[in-house]
Design a protein around this motif. Structure first.
Motif, PDB file in Angstrom:
ATOM      1  N   GLN A  18       0.832  -1.201   0.000  1.00 52.46           N
ATOM      2  CA  GLN A  18       0.000   0.000   0.000  1.00 52.46           C
ATOM      3  C   GLN A  18       0.871   1.258   0.000  1.00 52.46           C
ATOM      4  O   GLN A  18       0.625   2.200  -0.743  1.00 52.46           O
ATOM      5  CB  GLN A  18      -0.937  -0.024   1.216  1.00 52.46           C
ATOM      6  CG  GLN A  18      -1.899   1.130   1.266  1.00 52.46           C
ATOM      7  CD  GLN A  18      -2.816   1.044   2.479  1.00 52.46           C
ATOM      8  OE1 GLN A  18      -2.515   0.367   3.477  1.00 52.46           O
ATOM      9  NE2 GLN A  18      -3.945   1.727   2.407  1.00 52.46           N
ATOM     10  N   ARG A  19       1.887   1.254   0.828  1.00 53.50           N
ATOM     11  CA  ARG A  19       2.797   2.412   0.923  1.00 53.50           C
ATOM     12  C   ARG A  19       3.588   2.589  -0.374  1.00 53.50           C
ATOM     13  O   ARG A  19       3.751   3.700  -0.879  1.00 53.50           O
ATOM     14  CB  ARG A  19       3.743   2.230   2.122  1.00 53.50           C
ATOM     15  CG  ARG A  19       4.719   3.345   2.324  1.00 53.50           C
ATOM     16  CD  ARG A  19       4.020   4.622   2.789  1.00 53.50           C
ATOM     17  NE  ARG A  19       5.009   5.629   3.093  1.00 53.50           N
ATOM     18  CZ  ARG A  19       5.252   6.699   2.329  1.00 53.50           C
ATOM     19  NH1 ARG A  19       4.527   6.936   1.265  1.00 53.50           N
ATOM     20  NH2 ARG A  19       6.186   7.557   2.672  1.00 53.50           N
ATOM     21  N   GLU A  36       2.742   1.516  -3.388  1.00 57.00           N
ATOM     22  CA  GLU A  36       1.793   1.935  -4.437  1.00 57.00           C
ATOM     23  C   GLU A  36       1.489   3.431  -4.327  1.00 57.00           C
ATOM     24  O   GLU A  36       1.437   4.126  -5.343  1.00 57.00           O
ATOM     25  CB  GLU A  36       0.481   1.146  -4.329  1.00 57.00           C
ATOM     26  CG  GLU A  36       0.581  -0.306  -4.659  1.00 57.00           C
ATOM     27  CD  GLU A  36       0.543  -0.602  -6.153  1.00 57.00           C
ATOM     28  OE1 GLU A  36       0.358   0.325  -6.949  1.00 57.00           O
ATOM     29  OE2 GLU A  36       0.716  -1.775  -6.505  1.00 57.00           O
ATOM     30  N   ALA A  37       1.286   3.907  -3.106  1.00 56.80           N
ATOM     31  CA  ALA A  37       0.983   5.330  -2.897  1.00 56.80           C
ATOM     32  C   ALA A  37       2.137   6.196  -3.390  1.00 56.80           C
ATOM     33  O   ALA A  37       1.919   7.218  -4.051  1.00 56.80           O
ATOM     34  CB  ALA A  37       0.696   5.592  -1.429  1.00 56.80           C
ATOM     35  N   LYS A  69       2.387   6.302  -7.260  1.00 58.66           N
ATOM     36  CA  LYS A  69       1.439   7.222  -7.908  1.00 58.66           C
ATOM     37  C   LYS A  69       2.025   8.621  -8.018  1.00 58.66           C
ATOM     38  O   LYS A  69       1.807   9.323  -8.991  1.00 58.66           O
ATOM     39  CB  LYS A  69       0.119   7.277  -7.141  1.00 58.66           C
ATOM     40  CG  LYS A  69      -0.744   6.067  -7.352  1.00 58.66           C
ATOM     41  CD  LYS A  69      -2.034   6.178  -6.558  1.00 58.66           C
ATOM     42  CE  LYS A  69      -2.849   4.925  -6.703  1.00 58.66           C
ATOM     43  NZ  LYS A  69      -4.064   4.954  -5.879  1.00 58.66           N
ATOM     44  N   ASP A  70       2.782   9.028  -7.002  1.00 58.39           N
ATOM     45  CA  ASP A  70       3.397  10.362  -6.989  1.00 58.39           C
ATOM     46  C   ASP A  70       4.697  10.402  -7.782  1.00 58.39           C
ATOM     47  O   ASP A  70       5.013  11.397  -8.414  1.00 58.39           O
ATOM     48  CB  ASP A  70       3.670  10.817  -5.555  1.00 58.39           C
ATOM     49  CG  ASP A  70       2.394  11.063  -4.771  1.00 58.39           C
ATOM     50  OD1 ASP A  70       1.352  11.346  -5.398  1.00 58.39           O
ATOM     51  OD2 ASP A  70       2.446  10.972  -3.532  1.00 58.39           O
TER      52      ASP A  70
END
Length: 140
Positions: A30-31, A33-34, A37-38
């Motif tokens: 999750q971390r 992937e986040a 995205k940036d």
């Protein structure tokens, strides 16, 4: 299950443990992937920070981002490929239509057939220049 070594239970157990240990937890994913995205190419400082935060080695962070970029590229290519084929076919069809139309063009200067589509580009330039010179001489 794959067969490793001499078939001993410990080699299969070690293999499964090694395979499991390389998988990331849902929180780690999750971390990652986040952040992806940036920024799909984090700098060394971000990689080190992530490795400390997620208890992963900087190499694991590198590999995860490389794999994710490759995965995204593959998805984009699968999505774009049919569109590109369709667009290419459309352009090819337009090109044929234009070539056919050019075969029937009449020269505005002399009223004769226009330049042959298959002529060399330099020959086309010379014919145009020649027609312009003839018109200048005729009007001059």
């Amino acid at each position: 299950m794959e067969h490793h070594g001499e078939g001993s239970i410990s080699s299969n157990t070690d293999y499964m443990r090694m395979k499991r240990s390389k998988r990331h937890t849902p929180r780690q994913i999750q971390r990652l992937e986040a952040l992806f995205k940036d920024c799909s190419h984090p700098c060394e400082q971000h990689k080190l920070q992530l490795s400390r935060e997620l208890a992963l080695s900087p190499r694991q962070i590198d590999v995860w981002f490389q794999n994710k970029r490759a995965q995204m590229k593959t998805r984009e290519e699968r999505y774009d490929n049919p569109k590109l084929i369709e667009e290419n076919d459309k352009i090819r069809s337009e090109n044929i239509t234009i070539r056919e139309a050019l075969e029937n063009v009449i020269c505005s200067t002399c009223g004769g057939p226009s330049i042959n589509v298959d002529c060399d580009f330099d020959e086309q330039k010379l014919r145009i220049e020649n027609a312009q010179l003839k018109e200048e001489n005729f009007n001059g």
